[in-house]
Scaffold this motif. Sequence first.
Motif, PDB file in Angstrom:
ATOM      1  N   GLY A   1     -15.295 -13.473  -4.243  1.00  0.00           N
ATOM      2  CA  GLY A   1     -14.504 -12.617  -5.120  1.00  0.00           C
ATOM      3  C   GLY A   1     -14.811 -12.934  -6.569  1.00  0.00           C
ATOM      4  N   PRO A   2     -14.566 -11.975  -7.460  1.00  0.00           N
ATOM      5  CA  PRO A   2     -14.902 -12.192  -8.868  1.00  0.00           C
ATOM      6  C   PRO A   2     -13.989 -13.207  -9.551  1.00  0.00           C
ATOM      7  CG  PRO A   2     -13.849 -10.055  -8.562  1.00  0.00           C
ATOM      8  CD  PRO A   2     -14.036 -10.638  -7.206  1.00  0.00           C
ATOM      9  N   ASN A   3     -14.607 -14.125 -10.313  1.00  0.00           N
ATOM     10  CA  ASN A   3     -13.829 -15.039 -11.151  1.00  0.00           C
ATOM     11  C   ASN A   3     -13.450 -14.285 -12.426  1.00  0.00           C
ATOM     12  OD1 ASN A   3     -16.003 -15.197 -13.015  1.00  0.00           O
ATOM     13  ND2 ASN A   3     -16.892 -16.945 -11.935  1.00  0.00           N
ATOM     14  N   ALA A   4     -12.811 -14.953 -13.359  1.00  0.00           N
ATOM     15  CA  ALA A   4     -12.329 -14.275 -14.577  1.00  0.00           C
ATOM     16  C   ALA A   4     -13.455 -13.578 -15.332  1.00  0.00           C
ATOM     17  CB  ALA A   4     -11.608 -15.270 -15.478  1.00  0.00           C
ATOM     18  N   ALA A   5     -14.583 -14.265 -15.532  1.00  0.00           N
ATOM     19  CA  ALA A   5     -15.713 -13.666 -16.256  1.00  0.00           C
ATOM     20  C   ALA A   5     -16.306 -12.508 -15.462  1.00  0.00           C
ATOM     21  CB  ALA A   5     -16.775 -14.716 -16.555  1.00  0.00           C
ATOM     22  N   GLU A   6     -16.398 -12.670 -14.155  1.00  0.00           N
ATOM     23  CA  GLU A   6     -16.980 -11.621 -13.315  1.00  0.00           C
ATOM     24  C   GLU A   6     -16.065 -10.401 -13.215  1.00  0.00           C
ATOM     25  OE1 GLU A   6     -19.696 -14.436 -10.401  1.00  0.00           O
ATOM     26  OE2 GLU A   6     -17.569 -14.144  -9.944  1.00  0.00           O
TER      27      GLU A   6
ATOM     28  N   ALA B   1     -16.516   4.127  -3.942  1.00  0.00           N
ATOM     29  CA  ALA B   1     -16.274   3.987  -2.509  1.00  0.00           C
ATOM     30  C   ALA B   1     -16.752   2.621  -2.050  1.00  0.00           C
ATOM     31  CB  ALA B   1     -16.987   5.088  -1.742  1.00  0.00           C
ATOM     32  N   TYR B   2     -16.010   2.013  -1.128  1.00  0.00           N
ATOM     33  CA  TYR B   2     -16.314   0.630  -0.753  1.00  0.00           C
ATOM     34  C   TYR B   2     -15.915   0.335   0.691  1.00  0.00           C
ATOM     35  CZ  TYR B   2     -11.322   0.081  -1.087  1.00  0.00           C
ATOM     36  OH  TYR B   2      -9.984   0.230  -0.878  1.00  0.00           O
ATOM     37  N   ALA B   3     -16.468  -0.764   1.195  1.00  0.00           N
ATOM     38  CA  ALA B   3     -16.040  -1.371   2.453  1.00  0.00           C
ATOM     39  C   ALA B   3     -15.693  -2.815   2.123  1.00  0.00           C
ATOM     40  CB  ALA B   3     -17.146  -1.323   3.490  1.00  0.00           C
ATOM     41  N   SER B   4     -14.528  -3.263   2.592  1.00  0.00           N
ATOM     42  CA  SER B   4     -14.077  -4.617   2.283  1.00  0.00           C
ATOM     43  C   SER B   4     -13.362  -5.197   3.488  1.00  0.00           C
ATOM     44  CB  SER B   4     -13.151  -4.593   1.063  1.00  0.00           C
ATOM     45  OG  SER B   4     -12.852  -5.890   0.626  1.00  0.00           O
ATOM     46  N   LEU B   5     -13.624  -6.451   3.763  1.00  0.00           N
ATOM     47  CA  LEU B   5     -12.975  -7.134   4.881  1.00  0.00           C
ATOM     48  C   LEU B   5     -11.916  -8.105   4.363  1.00  0.00           C
ATOM     49  CD1 LEU B   5     -12.881  -7.714   7.961  1.00  0.00           C
ATOM     50  CD2 LEU B   5     -14.599  -9.472   7.557  1.00  0.00           C
ATOM     51  N   THR B   6     -12.303  -8.958   3.433  1.00  0.00           N
ATOM     52  CA  THR B   6     -11.396  -9.987   2.914  1.00  0.00           C
ATOM     53  C   THR B   6     -10.685  -9.566   1.638  1.00  0.00           C
ATOM     54  OG1 THR B   6     -13.150 -11.022   1.632  1.00  0.00           O
ATOM     55  CG2 THR B   6     -12.835 -11.822   3.892  1.00  0.00           C
ATOM     56  N   GLY B   7     -11.086  -8.429   1.068  1.00  0.00           N
ATOM     57  CA  GLY B   7     -10.492  -7.956  -0.169  1.00  0.00           C
ATOM     58  C   GLY B   7     -11.362  -8.196  -1.392  1.00  0.00           C
ATOM     59  N   ASN B   8     -12.453  -8.947  -1.259  1.00  0.00           N
ATOM     60  CA  ASN B   8     -13.317  -9.234  -2.406  1.00  0.00           C
ATOM     61  C   ASN B   8     -13.983  -7.979  -2.953  1.00  0.00           C
ATOM     62  OD1 ASN B   8     -12.741 -11.990  -2.265  1.00  0.00           O
ATOM     63  ND2 ASN B   8     -14.485 -12.412  -0.941  1.00  0.00           N
ATOM     64  N   THR B   9     -14.577  -7.197  -2.084  1.00  0.00           N
ATOM     65  CA  THR B   9     -15.267  -5.984  -2.536  1.00  0.00           C
ATOM     66  C   THR B   9     -14.257  -4.930  -2.973  1.00  0.00           C
ATOM     67  OG1 THR B   9     -17.067  -6.511  -1.016  1.00  0.00           O
ATOM     68  CG2 THR B   9     -17.064  -4.302  -1.960  1.00  0.00           C
ATOM     69  N   GLU B  10     -13.105  -4.888  -2.341  1.00  0.00           N
ATOM     70  CA  GLU B  10     -12.051  -3.976  -2.779  1.00  0.00           C
ATOM     71  C   GLU B  10     -11.607  -4.329  -4.204  1.00  0.00           C
ATOM     72  OE1 GLU B  10      -7.765  -2.169  -1.315  1.00  0.00           O
ATOM     73  OE2 GLU B  10      -8.532  -3.972  -0.348  1.00  0.00           O
ATOM     74  N   GLU B  11     -11.456  -5.620  -4.500  1.00  0.00           N
ATOM     75  CA  GLU B  11     -11.078  -6.029  -5.852  1.00  0.00           C
ATOM     76  C   GLU B  11     -12.156  -5.619  -6.846  1.00  0.00           C
ATOM     77  OE1 GLU B  11      -9.634  -9.920  -8.431  1.00  0.00           O
ATOM     78  OE2 GLU B  11     -10.550 -10.259  -6.477  1.00  0.00           O
ATOM     79  N   MET B  12     -13.417  -5.805  -6.478  1.00  0.00           N
ATOM     80  CA  MET B  12     -14.512  -5.357  -7.340  1.00  0.00           C
ATOM     81  C   MET B  12     -14.389  -3.860  -7.607  1.00  0.00           C
ATOM     82  SD  MET B  12     -17.879  -7.315  -5.828  1.00  0.00           S
ATOM     83  CE  MET B  12     -18.984  -6.589  -7.049  1.00  0.00           C
ATOM     84  N   ALA B  13     -14.160  -3.078  -6.549  1.00  0.00           N
ATOM     85  CA  ALA B  13     -14.061  -1.620  -6.676  1.00  0.00           C
ATOM     86  C   ALA B  13     -12.920  -1.231  -7.609  1.00  0.00           C
ATOM     87  CB  ALA B  13     -13.865  -0.990  -5.297  1.00  0.00           C
TER      88      ALA B  13
ATOM     89  N   GLY C   1     -21.468  -5.015  -4.678  1.00  0.00           N
ATOM     90  CA  GLY C   1     -20.910  -5.678  -3.507  1.00  0.00           C
ATOM     91  C   GLY C   1     -20.829  -7.173  -3.649  1.00  0.00           C
ATOM     92  N   SER C   2     -20.237  -7.761  -2.617  1.00  0.00           N
ATOM     93  CA  SER C   2     -20.044  -9.202  -2.587  1.00  0.00           C
ATOM     94  C   SER C   2     -20.881  -9.806  -1.469  1.00  0.00           C
ATOM     95  CB  SER C   2     -18.564  -9.525  -2.382  1.00  0.00           C
ATOM     96  OG  SER C   2     -18.086  -8.954  -1.178  1.00  0.00           O
ATOM     97  N   GLY C   3     -21.160 -11.091  -1.638  1.00  0.00           N
ATOM     98  CA  GLY C   3     -21.964 -11.778  -0.643  1.00  0.00           C
ATOM     99  C   GLY C   3     -21.767 -13.277  -0.713  1.00  0.00           C
ATOM    100  N   ASP C   4     -22.634 -13.986  -0.005  1.00  0.00           N
ATOM    101  CA  ASP C   4     -22.550 -15.435   0.106  1.00  0.00           C
ATOM    102  C   ASP C   4     -23.961 -16.002  -0.012  1.00  0.00           C
ATOM    103  OD1 ASP C   4     -22.314 -18.085   0.956  1.00  0.00           O
ATOM    104  OD2 ASP C   4     -21.041 -17.599   2.672  1.00  0.00           O
ATOM    105  N   THR C   5     -24.198 -16.824  -1.036  1.00  0.00           N
ATOM    106  CA  THR C   5     -25.536 -17.394  -1.235  1.00  0.00           C
ATOM    107  C   THR C   5     -25.903 -18.401  -0.150  1.00  0.00           C
ATOM    108  OG1 THR C   5     -24.629 -19.052  -2.750  1.00  0.00           O
ATOM    109  CG2 THR C   5     -25.582 -17.058  -3.743  1.00  0.00           C
ATOM    110  N   GLY C   6     -24.975 -18.716   0.737  1.00  0.00           N
ATOM    111  CA  GLY C   6     -25.268 -19.613   1.852  1.00  0.00           C
ATOM    112  C   GLY C   6     -26.172 -18.976   2.896  1.00  0.00           C
TER     113      GLY C   6
END
Length: 150
Positions: free
Chosen positions: A126-131, A7-19, A89-94
């Motif tokens: 979002g995940p790169n190829a390795a991720e 189960a996930y929450a995603s705004l831009t699609g990054n976490t959905e892609e992870m899921a 989940g996804s995040g931003d190191t900024g």
Amino acid sequence: MMKVLVAYASLTGNTEEMAELIAEGVRDAGSEAVLKSVTDLSAVEINDYEGVLLGAYTWGDGELPDEFLDFYEELDEVDLNARKAAAFGSGDTGYAIYCGAVDLIEEKLKERGALLLQESLKIEYGPNAAEKEDCRNFGRRFAAGVAAVS
């Protein structure tokens, strides 16, 4: 066949892609993966699954996104004693707090009695190829852990 909820929450699609990738890994390991947005889910439904993977993106300074809040609060009404679980989940190191929503989910799962089978998975944007492979492996390891503990 064991059923695992992703189960996930995603705004831009990054976490959905992870899921989606995590669910693929769960299936690779021989378990059934049910993929759902938390907006289409009630927390009590967790009890229908042998394992649960919860994911969200981090909003602002380490906060849960709005669409995850109702589900998060509903978790207070659910006994997760020994329910196998993990967070992602996804995040931003900024931001000062990287993937703080993932930490909040993990803390809530522990508080409700869930058995955390593995360390959470955090990915910037979002995940790169390795991720992408890391996400699949996360799902595979989780499904194997559920099978071993069940």
